[in-house]
Motif scaffolding. Sequence first.
Motif, PDB file in Angstrom:
ATOM      1  N   LEU A   1      44.202  28.314  49.819  1.00 18.88           N
ATOM      2  CA  LEU A   1      45.507  28.660  49.239  1.00 18.88           C
ATOM      3  C   LEU A   1      45.798  27.859  47.969  1.00 18.88           C
ATOM      4  O   LEU A   1      46.207  28.417  46.948  1.00 18.88           O
ATOM      5  N   VAL A   2      45.598  26.560  48.047  1.00 19.18           N
ATOM      6  CA  VAL A   2      45.908  25.714  46.893  1.00 19.18           C
ATOM      7  C   VAL A   2      44.964  26.024  45.736  1.00 19.18           C
ATOM      8  O   VAL A   2      45.393  26.118  44.584  1.00 19.18           O
ATOM      9  N   ALA A   3      43.686  26.223  46.032  1.00 18.76           N
ATOM     10  CA  ALA A   3      42.733  26.552  44.973  1.00 18.76           C
ATOM     11  C   ALA A   3      43.115  27.859  44.286  1.00 18.76           C
ATOM     12  O   ALA A   3      43.121  27.946  43.052  1.00 18.76           O
ATOM     13  N   MET A   4      43.450  28.879  45.080  1.00 20.62           N
ATOM     14  CA  MET A   4      43.832  30.162  44.496  1.00 20.62           C
ATOM     15  C   MET A   4      45.149  30.032  43.731  1.00 20.62           C
ATOM     16  O   MET A   4      45.320  30.639  42.669  1.00 20.62           O
ATOM     17  N   ALA A   5      46.059  29.227  44.243  1.00 25.94           N
ATOM     18  CA  ALA A   5      47.329  29.010  43.551  1.00 25.94           C
ATOM     19  C   ALA A   5      47.108  28.340  42.198  1.00 25.94           C
ATOM     20  O   ALA A   5      47.790  28.668  41.224  1.00 25.94           O
ATOM     21  N   ARG A   6      46.158  27.421  42.131  1.00 28.02           N
ATOM     22  CA  ARG A   6      45.860  26.756  40.850  1.00 28.02           C
ATOM     23  C   ARG A   6      45.428  27.794  39.807  1.00 28.02           C
ATOM     24  O   ARG A   6      45.852  27.751  38.662  1.00 28.02           O
ATOM     25  N   LEU A   7      44.560  28.716  40.219  1.00 27.46           N
ATOM     26  CA  LEU A   7      44.127  29.770  39.298  1.00 27.46           C
ATOM     27  C   LEU A   7      45.284  30.701  38.940  1.00 27.46           C
ATOM     28  O   LEU A   7      45.445  31.097  37.784  1.00 27.46           O
ATOM     29  N   ALA A   8      46.085  31.058  39.932  1.00 27.03           N
ATOM     30  CA  ALA A   8      47.215  31.961  39.700  1.00 27.03           C
ATOM     31  C   ALA A   8      48.215  31.319  38.739  1.00 27.03           C
ATOM     32  O   ALA A   8      48.757  31.995  37.856  1.00 27.03           O
ATOM     33  N   GLN A   9      48.453  30.026  38.877  1.00 31.63           N
ATOM     34  CA  GLN A   9      49.372  29.309  37.988  1.00 31.63           C
ATOM     35  C   GLN A   9      48.905  29.345  36.546  1.00 31.63           C
ATOM     36  O   GLN A   9      49.711  29.280  35.626  1.00 31.63           O
ATOM     37  N   GLN A  10      47.600  29.439  36.351  1.00 25.18           N
ATOM     38  CA  GLN A  10      47.048  29.487  34.999  1.00 25.18           C
ATOM     39  C   GLN A  10      47.016  30.920  34.459  1.00 25.18           C
ATOM     40  O   GLN A  10      46.501  31.149  33.374  1.00 25.18           O
ATOM     41  N   GLY A  11      47.541  31.861  35.226  1.00 29.99           N
ATOM     42  CA  GLY A  11      47.625  33.237  34.754  1.00 29.99           C
ATOM     43  C   GLY A  11      46.395  34.076  35.002  1.00 29.99           C
ATOM     44  O   GLY A  11      46.249  35.150  34.414  1.00 29.99           O
ATOM     45  N   HIS A  12      45.498  33.629  35.862  1.00 29.28           N
ATOM     46  CA  HIS A  12      44.294  34.402  36.148  1.00 29.28           C
ATOM     47  C   HIS A  12      44.698  35.663  36.921  1.00 29.28           C
ATOM     48  O   HIS A  12      45.222  35.565  38.034  1.00 29.28           O
ATOM     49  N   PRO A  13      44.471  36.867  36.367  1.00 32.53           N
ATOM     50  CA  PRO A  13      44.972  38.101  36.983  1.00 32.53           C
ATOM     51  C   PRO A  13      44.441  38.370  38.394  1.00 32.53           C
ATOM     52  O   PRO A  13      45.202  38.757  39.273  1.00 32.53           O
ATOM     53  N   LYS A  14      43.134  38.173  38.615  1.00 34.45           N
ATOM     54  CA  LYS A  14      42.583  38.410  39.959  1.00 34.45           C
ATOM     55  C   LYS A  14      43.156  37.411  40.958  1.00 34.45           C
ATOM     56  O   LYS A  14      43.449  37.759  42.100  1.00 34.45           O
ATOM     57  N   ALA A  15      43.302  36.183  40.535  1.00 40.56           N
ATOM     58  CA  ALA A  15      43.861  35.157  41.419  1.00 40.56           C
ATOM     59  C   ALA A  15      45.314  35.474  41.741  1.00 40.56           C
ATOM     60  O   ALA A  15      45.742  35.349  42.894  1.00 40.56           O
ATOM     61  N   GLN A  16      46.082  35.883  40.738  1.00 45.78           N
ATOM     62  CA  GLN A  16      47.476  36.249  40.977  1.00 45.78           C
ATOM     63  C   GLN A  16      47.565  37.415  41.957  1.00 45.78           C
ATOM     64  O   GLN A  16      48.374  37.391  42.883  1.00 45.78           O
ATOM     65  N   ALA A  17      46.728  38.420  41.757  1.00 47.17           N
ATOM     66  CA  ALA A  17      46.744  39.586  42.648  1.00 47.17           C
ATOM     67  C   ALA A  17      46.348  39.196  44.069  1.00 47.17           C
ATOM     68  O   ALA A  17      46.988  39.618  45.039  1.00 47.17           O
ATOM     69  N   SER A  18      45.324  38.383  44.199  1.00 46.38           N
ATOM     70  CA  SER A  18      44.863  37.950  45.520  1.00 46.38           C
ATOM     71  C   SER A  18      45.929  37.102  46.216  1.00 46.38           C
ATOM     72  O   SER A  18      46.240  37.313  47.394  1.00 46.38           O
ATOM     73  N   PHE A  19      46.484  36.166  45.489  1.00 47.85           N
ATOM     74  CA  PHE A  19      47.502  35.277  46.047  1.00 47.85           C
ATOM     75  C   PHE A  19      48.733  36.082  46.463  1.00 47.85           C
ATOM     76  O   PHE A  19      49.263  35.917  47.563  1.00 47.85           O
ATOM     77  N   ASN A  20      49.175  36.970  45.599  1.00 49.82           N
ATOM     78  CA  ASN A  20      50.343  37.802  45.919  1.00 49.82           C
ATOM     79  C   ASN A  20      50.079  38.714  47.113  1.00 49.82           C
ATOM     80  O   ASN A  20      50.983  38.949  47.929  1.00 49.82           O
ATOM     81  N   ARG A  21      48.868  39.217  47.237  1.00 52.91           N
ATOM     82  CA  ARG A  21      48.512  40.065  48.384  1.00 52.91           C
ATOM     83  C   ARG A  21      48.692  39.295  49.688  1.00 52.91           C
ATOM     84  O   ARG A  21      49.261  39.809  50.652  1.00 52.91           O
ATOM     85  N   ILE A  22      48.217  38.072  49.711  1.00 59.77           N
ATOM     86  CA  ILE A  22      48.325  37.247  50.919  1.00 59.77           C
ATOM     87  C   ILE A  22      49.794  36.962  51.231  1.00 59.77           C
ATOM     88  O   ILE A  22      50.226  37.066  52.380  1.00 59.77           O
ATOM     89  N   LEU A  23      50.572  36.614  50.221  1.00 61.81           N
ATOM     90  CA  LEU A  23      51.994  36.338  50.446  1.00 61.81           C
ATOM     91  C   LEU A  23      52.716  37.563  50.999  1.00 61.81           C
ATOM     92  O   LEU A  23      53.551  37.450  51.901  1.00 61.81           O
ATOM     93  N   ARG A  24      52.381  38.747  50.483  1.00 58.19           N
ATOM     94  CA  ARG A  24      52.993  39.982  50.990  1.00 58.19           C
ATOM     95  C   ARG A  24      52.573  40.251  52.435  1.00 58.19           C
ATOM     96  O   ARG A  24      53.376  40.727  53.238  1.00 58.19           O
ATOM     97  N   LEU A  25      51.324  39.949  52.770  1.00 55.86           N
ATOM     98  CA  LEU A  25      50.864  40.157  54.152  1.00 55.86           C
ATOM     99  C   LEU A  25      51.667  39.299  55.128  1.00 55.86           C
ATOM    100  O   LEU A  25      52.053  39.772  56.202  1.00 55.86           O
ATOM    101  N   TRP A  26      51.908  38.051  54.776  1.00 50.23           N
ATOM    102  CA  TRP A  26      52.695  37.185  55.662  1.00 50.23           C
ATOM    103  C   TRP A  26      54.127  37.697  55.783  1.00 50.23           C
ATOM    104  O   TRP A  26      54.681  37.753  56.883  1.00 50.23           O
ATOM    105  N   LEU A  27      54.731  38.090  54.675  1.00 48.23           N
ATOM    106  CA  LEU A  27      56.098  38.602  54.725  1.00 48.23           C
ATOM    107  C   LEU A  27      56.169  39.882  55.549  1.00 48.23           C
ATOM    108  O   LEU A  27      57.059  40.040  56.391  1.00 48.23           O
ATOM    109  N   THR A  28      55.226  40.773  55.361  1.00 49.94           N
ATOM    110  CA  THR A  28      55.196  42.028  56.120  1.00 49.94           C
ATOM    111  C   THR A  28      55.025  41.751  57.607  1.00 49.94           C
ATOM    112  O   THR A  28      55.701  42.356  58.443  1.00 49.94           O
TER     113      THR A  28
END
Length: 185
Positions: free
Chosen positions: A95-122
């Motif tokens: 999670l933290v590793a993917m978040a680091r990439l997402a924070q830097q604006g990496h599109p695949k990392a943002q999409a992957s990280f957001n997918r996981i967050l949506r799964l938990w919320l759902t």
Amino acid sequence: MTSSRERILDSFEDILIKDGGRAATIDNVAAAAGVSKGGLLYHFPSKEALVDGLGERLFSLSARDLEAMAVDPEGPARYYVRTSMYEDSPLDRALVAMARLAQQGHPKAQASFNRILRLWLTALEEQLGSRSVSRAVKLMGDGLYYEAAFFGGVEAERQTESELQDVLKIVDLVVREGRRPPGPT
């Protein structure tokens, strides 16, 4: 003994967590994993392939966590908040590793990280029956997690069992009150 592929992903995670995305070059990851550059490229032909591998790992670990949440005897809300303490587990590290990439604006990392967050919320919403209650529970857990993971990690002052029980009482209150039909205004 872990496979070369897993060692490479572990090293990629470690560099992302400690030094960020710019430091996670193919050469640095290969050196940290103890493999040649060619050996790394055999498993991951590009840095994007490393990000994809990390995304697959994160998804797999998250799926196991969602399964555990669904059957936890204390319920999904308590599980989510109770397990929102950074423990340097494989899930935490991914999670933290993917978040680091997402924070830097990496599109695949943002999409992957957001997918996981949506799964938990759902999953919370399906089990609790309310989007508002699920968001409140998720935000409580996320706040605890992010504070520990990003502002202290394993060196941070640990929450005591008593403090955790107090927070869980608030979670119970949110879930209970969220299930009540609205009263007259």
